[in-house]
Design a protein around this motif. Structure first.
Motif, PDB file in Angstrom:
ATOM      1  N   THR A   1      39.625 -10.365  17.674  1.00 52.84           N
ATOM      2  CA  THR A   1      39.464 -10.858  19.031  1.00 52.84           C
ATOM      3  C   THR A   1      39.766 -12.341  19.224  1.00 52.84           C
ATOM      4  N   TYR A   2      38.975 -13.221  18.676  1.00 53.16           N
ATOM      5  CA  TYR A   2      39.105 -14.657  18.947  1.00 53.16           C
ATOM      6  C   TYR A   2      39.086 -14.888  20.463  1.00 53.16           C
ATOM      7  N   GLY A   3      37.938 -14.571  21.068  1.00 51.12           N
ATOM      8  CA  GLY A   3      37.771 -14.688  22.519  1.00 51.12           C
ATOM      9  C   GLY A   3      37.551 -16.115  22.977  1.00 51.12           C
TER      10      GLY A   3
ATOM     11  N   PHE B   1      41.607 -27.135   8.504  1.00 45.70           N
ATOM     12  CA  PHE B   1      42.457 -26.609   7.430  1.00 45.70           C
ATOM     13  C   PHE B   1      43.931 -26.738   7.810  1.00 45.70           C
ATOM     14  N   ALA B   2      44.258 -26.342   9.035  1.00 44.70           N
ATOM     15  CA  ALA B   2      45.661 -26.423   9.501  1.00 44.70           C
ATOM     16  C   ALA B   2      46.144 -27.870   9.469  1.00 44.70           C
ATOM     17  N   GLY B   3      45.275 -28.785   9.889  1.00 48.30           N
ATOM     18  CA  GLY B   3      45.643 -30.202   9.889  1.00 48.30           C
ATOM     19  C   GLY B   3      45.867 -30.728   8.479  1.00 48.30           C
TER      20      GLY B   3
ATOM     21  N   VAL C   1      53.151 -18.032  12.468  1.00 48.63           N
ATOM     22  CA  VAL C   1      52.616 -16.687  12.700  1.00 48.63           C
ATOM     23  C   VAL C   1      51.091 -16.764  12.661  1.00 48.63           C
ATOM     24  N   CYS C   2      50.421 -16.250  13.683  1.00 48.64           N
ATOM     25  CA  CYS C   2      48.972 -16.409  13.837  1.00 48.64           C
ATOM     26  C   CYS C   2      48.663 -17.908  13.984  1.00 48.64           C
ATOM     27  N   CYS C   3      49.251 -18.510  14.983  1.00 55.99           N
ATOM     28  CA  CYS C   3      49.247 -19.979  15.117  1.00 55.99           C
ATOM     29  C   CYS C   3      47.901 -20.543  15.534  1.00 55.99           C
ATOM     30  N   GLY C   4      46.972 -19.684  16.002  1.00 55.99           N
ATOM     31  CA  GLY C   4      45.659 -20.195  16.395  1.00 55.99           C
ATOM     32  C   GLY C   4      45.773 -21.228  17.505  1.00 55.99           C
ATOM     33  N   THR C   5      45.029 -22.319  17.355  1.00 60.35           N
ATOM     34  CA  THR C   5      44.937 -23.310  18.429  1.00 60.35           C
ATOM     35  C   THR C   5      46.014 -24.412  18.324  1.00 60.35           C
TER      36      THR C   5
ATOM     37  N   LEU D   1      53.078 -17.666  17.393  1.00 63.80           N
ATOM     38  CA  LEU D   1      52.780 -16.286  17.778  1.00 63.80           C
ATOM     39  C   LEU D   1      51.319 -16.015  17.435  1.00 63.80           C
ATOM     40  N   ASP D   2      50.588 -15.428  18.325  1.00 63.74           N
ATOM     41  CA  ASP D   2      49.192 -15.092  18.049  1.00 63.74           C
ATOM     42  C   ASP D   2      48.808 -13.921  18.949  1.00 63.74           C
ATOM     43  N   GLN D   3      47.819 -13.138  18.493  1.00 64.55           N
ATOM     44  CA  GLN D   3      47.397 -12.007  19.325  1.00 64.55           C
ATOM     45  C   GLN D   3      46.333 -12.410  20.358  1.00 64.55           C
ATOM     46  N   SER D   4      45.742 -13.606  20.213  1.00 66.16           N
ATOM     47  CA  SER D   4      44.642 -13.994  21.100  1.00 66.16           C
ATOM     48  C   SER D   4      45.139 -14.888  22.243  1.00 66.16           C
TER      49      SER D   4
ATOM     50  N   ASP E   1      43.336 -16.455  24.267  1.00 67.56           N
ATOM     51  CA  ASP E   1      42.498 -17.659  24.361  1.00 67.56           C
ATOM     52  C   ASP E   1      42.899 -18.710  23.332  1.00 67.56           C
ATOM     53  N   MET E   2      43.225 -18.268  22.120  1.00 67.29           N
ATOM     54  CA  MET E   2      43.713 -19.225  21.116  1.00 67.29           C
ATOM     55  C   MET E   2      45.032 -19.826  21.599  1.00 67.29           C
ATOM     56  N   LEU E   3      45.886 -18.999  22.176  1.00 67.69           N
ATOM     57  CA  LEU E   3      47.185 -19.485  22.672  1.00 67.69           C
ATOM     58  C   LEU E   3      47.008 -20.504  23.800  1.00 67.69           C
TER      59      LEU E   3
ATOM     60  N   ARG F   1      52.396 -14.230  22.808  1.00 74.64           N
ATOM     61  CA  ARG F   1      51.341 -13.322  22.374  1.00 74.64           C
ATOM     62  C   ARG F   1      52.004 -12.131  21.687  1.00 74.64           C
ATOM     63  N   GLY F   2      51.546 -11.807  20.500  1.00 71.95           N
ATOM     64  CA  GLY F   2      52.147 -10.676  19.795  1.00 71.95           C
ATOM     65  C   GLY F   2      51.370 -10.345  18.546  1.00 71.95           C
ATOM     66  N   ASP F   3      51.761  -9.246  17.922  1.00 68.81           N
ATOM     67  CA  ASP F   3      51.101  -8.753  16.719  1.00 68.81           C
ATOM     68  C   ASP F   3      51.911  -9.183  15.497  1.00 68.81           C
ATOM     69  N   ALA F   4      51.268  -9.896  14.595  1.00 68.53           N
ATOM     70  CA  ALA F   4      51.954 -10.370  13.382  1.00 68.53           C
ATOM     71  C   ALA F   4      52.520  -9.217  12.569  1.00 68.53           C
TER      72      ALA F   4
ATOM     73  N   SER G   1      52.032 -18.959   7.872  1.00 65.30           N
ATOM     74  CA  SER G   1      50.831 -18.331   8.436  1.00 65.30           C
ATOM     75  C   SER G   1      49.656 -18.868   7.618  1.00 65.30           C
ATOM     76  N   THR G   2      48.774 -19.621   8.256  1.00 65.71           N
ATOM     77  CA  THR G   2      47.781 -20.381   7.491  1.00 65.71           C
ATOM     78  C   THR G   2      46.330 -20.007   7.818  1.00 65.71           C
ATOM     79  N   PHE G   3      45.465 -20.424   6.915  1.00 70.92           N
ATOM     80  CA  PHE G   3      44.016 -20.241   6.961  1.00 70.92           C
ATOM     81  C   PHE G   3      43.667 -18.758   6.932  1.00 70.92           C
ATOM     82  N   ASP G   4      44.186 -18.119   5.911  1.00 74.21           N
ATOM     83  CA  ASP G   4      43.962 -16.689   5.638  1.00 74.21           C
ATOM     84  C   ASP G   4      44.139 -15.786   6.850  1.00 74.21           C
TER      85      ASP G   4
ATOM     86  N   ASN H   1      44.908 -12.189   6.085  1.00 68.23           N
ATOM     87  CA  ASN H   1      43.790 -11.316   5.690  1.00 68.23           C
ATOM     88  C   ASN H   1      43.221 -10.565   6.896  1.00 68.23           C
ATOM     89  N   HIS H   2      43.591 -10.997   8.093  1.00 66.84           N
ATOM     90  CA  HIS H   2      43.110 -10.302   9.283  1.00 66.84           C
ATOM     91  C   HIS H   2      43.872  -8.996   9.542  1.00 66.84           C
ATOM     92  N   LEU H   3      44.998  -8.802   8.852  1.00 67.22           N
ATOM     93  CA  LEU H   3      45.745  -7.557   9.063  1.00 67.22           C
ATOM     94  C   LEU H   3      44.979  -6.404   8.432  1.00 67.22           C
ATOM     95  N   PRO H   4      45.045  -5.219   9.050  1.00 65.66           N
ATOM     96  CA  PRO H   4      44.127  -4.151   8.635  1.00 65.66           C
ATOM     97  C   PRO H   4      44.443  -3.507   7.300  1.00 65.66           C
TER      98      PRO H   4
HETATM   99  C1  LIG Z   1      41.682 -17.974  10.923  1.00 61.78           C
HETATM  100  S1  LIG Z   1      42.680 -18.126  12.362  1.00 61.78           S
HETATM  101  C2  LIG Z   1      44.028 -19.143  11.743  1.00 61.78           C
HETATM  102  C3  LIG Z   1      44.704 -19.922  12.851  1.00 61.78           C
HETATM  103  C4  LIG Z   1      45.710 -20.966  12.361  1.00 61.78           C
HETATM  104  N1  LIG Z   1      46.783 -20.360  11.624  1.00 61.78           N
HETATM  105  C5  LIG Z   1      45.048 -22.055  11.539  1.00 61.78           C
HETATM  106  O1  LIG Z   1      45.514 -22.322  10.419  1.00 61.78           O
HETATM  107  O2  LIG Z   1      44.076 -22.657  12.026  1.00 61.78           O
HETATM  108  C6  LIG Z   1      43.410 -16.538  12.479  1.00 61.78           C
HETATM  109  C7  LIG Z   1      44.331 -16.371  13.673  1.00 61.78           C
HETATM  110  O3  LIG Z   1      45.051 -15.146  13.517  1.00 61.78           O
HETATM  111  C8  LIG Z   1      45.149 -14.503  14.754  1.00 61.78           C
HETATM  112  N2  LIG Z   1      45.396 -13.084  14.494  1.00 61.78           N
HETATM  113  C9  LIG Z   1      44.572 -12.197  13.894  1.00 61.78           C
HETATM  114  N3  LIG Z   1      45.174 -10.986  13.800  1.00 61.78           N
HETATM  115  C10 LIG Z   1      46.415 -11.133  14.335  1.00 61.78           C
HETATM  116  C11 LIG Z   1      47.516 -10.264  14.521  1.00 61.78           C
HETATM  117  N4  LIG Z   1      47.474  -8.982  14.119  1.00 61.78           N
HETATM  118  N5  LIG Z   1      48.623 -10.747  15.123  1.00 61.78           N
HETATM  119  C12 LIG Z   1      48.687 -12.034  15.536  1.00 61.78           C
HETATM  120  N6  LIG Z   1      47.671 -12.916  15.392  1.00 61.78           N
HETATM  121  C13 LIG Z   1      46.550 -12.464  14.791  1.00 61.78           C
HETATM  122  C14 LIG Z   1      43.831 -14.810  15.438  1.00 61.78           C
HETATM  123  O4  LIG Z   1      43.903 -14.621  16.832  1.00 61.78           O
HETATM  124  C15 LIG Z   1      43.623 -16.270  15.024  1.00 61.78           C
HETATM  125  O5  LIG Z   1      44.198 -17.138  15.946  1.00 61.78           O
END
Ligand SMILES: C[S@@+](CC[C@H](N)C(=O)[O-])C[C@H]1O[C@@H](n2cnc3c(N)ncnc32)[C@H](O)[C@@H]1O
Length: 250
Positions: free
Chosen positions: A3-5, A19-21, A44-48, A65-68, A70-72, A92-95, A109-112, A115-118
């Motif tokens: 989610t990352y609401g 961590f990203a910084g 990929v999964c760029c967060g904030t 690219l990020d799925q959230s 709100d993070m975008l 907005r998209g799915d990694a 793609s940083t900060f694990d 690992n959020h992929l299923p």
């Molecule tokens: C731990 S944060 C890392 C954010 C950024 N990369 C950083 O280093 O701070 C994980 C990010 O992955 C995104 N995310 C999780 N699953 C995703 C997916 N299937 N597709 C795209 N983004 C996804 C979340 O929305 C969140 O912004």
């Protein structure tokens, strides 16, 4: 899909982007070590957007690219000048399954985040999506929490209790395929009131030899794993690390 609401995105932007910084200059240093390379980055999964900000300040074009949503929103706010100048875009998209018309010299793609992929199928989908948008010789760098890392630091309850925030982080990992975290708490809202939020995340534990094989199967020609502080030095036994970086080149 995680989610990352809106409330958690706010907390992440203010407190979790360190961590990203920290890693952004190390990745850039590694990328440009053998001379000139195209200054184009896919995050990929760029967060904030803090890693994107670093590369934009160094003159790169960046697509995030990020799925959230709100993070975008925060990523766009943090890079608004570069978006206006046509040097940054966020989608907005799915990694695990995306396509873009543009091509890049570097993808990260940083900060694990991965690992959020299923599962492994989603990870393979991500590798295929990334290699499809890299130029020949392009590089993909990402980090994962390892099984050892999850066992070492995931389990526990952590509480932040300040006037600005109450945050309770409960995390559990039993050594199996998934680690879970529930983060709940309160943040100041209007009129002296507080707003409650709750997020549940998982980290999938990926066997690192299978990650290595999946990168080669996707078409990457060279792959090595490394520690955070020295991306150029291959490590022999990545499963012994708490966090591992993969460096893959097309
Ligand atoms: C731990 S944060 C890392 C954010 C950024 N990369 C950083 O280093 O701070 C994980 C990010 O992955 C995104 N995310 C999780 N699953 C995703 C997916 N299937 N597709 C795209 N983004 C996804 C979340 O929305 C969140 O912004």
């Amino acid at each position: 899909m995680q989610t990352y609401g809106s409330v958690f995105a706010r907390i992440y932007n203010e407190r979790w982007a360190g961590f990203a910084g920290h890693i952004a200059p190390l990745i850039r240093q590694y990328y440009k070590r053998d001379g000139q390379r195209p200054r184009t980055l896919l995050d990929v999964c760029c967060g904030t957007g803090q890693l994107a900000r670093h590369f934009l300040d160094a003159g790169y074009r960046v697509v995030g690219l990020d799925q959230s949503a709100d993070m975008l929103d925060y990523a766009r706010a943090n890079t608004a000048d570069c978006i206006a100048a046509g040097r940054a875009d966020f989608f907005r998209g799915d990694a695990a399954a995306f396509s873009l018309d543009e091509r890049f010299g570097l993808a990260v793609s940083t900060f694990d985040a991965l690992n959020h992929l299923p599962d492994e199928a989603a990870l393979r989908g991500c590798f295929q999506s990334v290699i499809n948008v890299l130029i020949g010789g392009g590089i993909f760098i990402f980090d994962l929490n390892t099984r050892a890392g999850l066992l070492h630091h995931w389990n526990g309850i952590h509480i932040d209790d300040t006037p600005e925030l109450t945050l309770i982080n409960r995390a559990i990992y039993d050594g199996g395929e998934r680690a879970y975290t529930r983060i709940s708490g309160f943040v100041p809202a209007r009129d002296g009131l507080y707003e409650r939020f709750e997020e549940v995340f998982f980290n999938t534990m990926f066997a690192l030899d299978r990650v290595h094989s999946a990168l080669l199967a996707a078409g990457f020609k060279t792959v090595h794993s490394a520690e955070t502080h020295d991306l150029a030095a291959p490590v022999e036994n990545p499963e012994a690390l708490l966090r591992v970086f993969f460096v893959a080149q097309t």
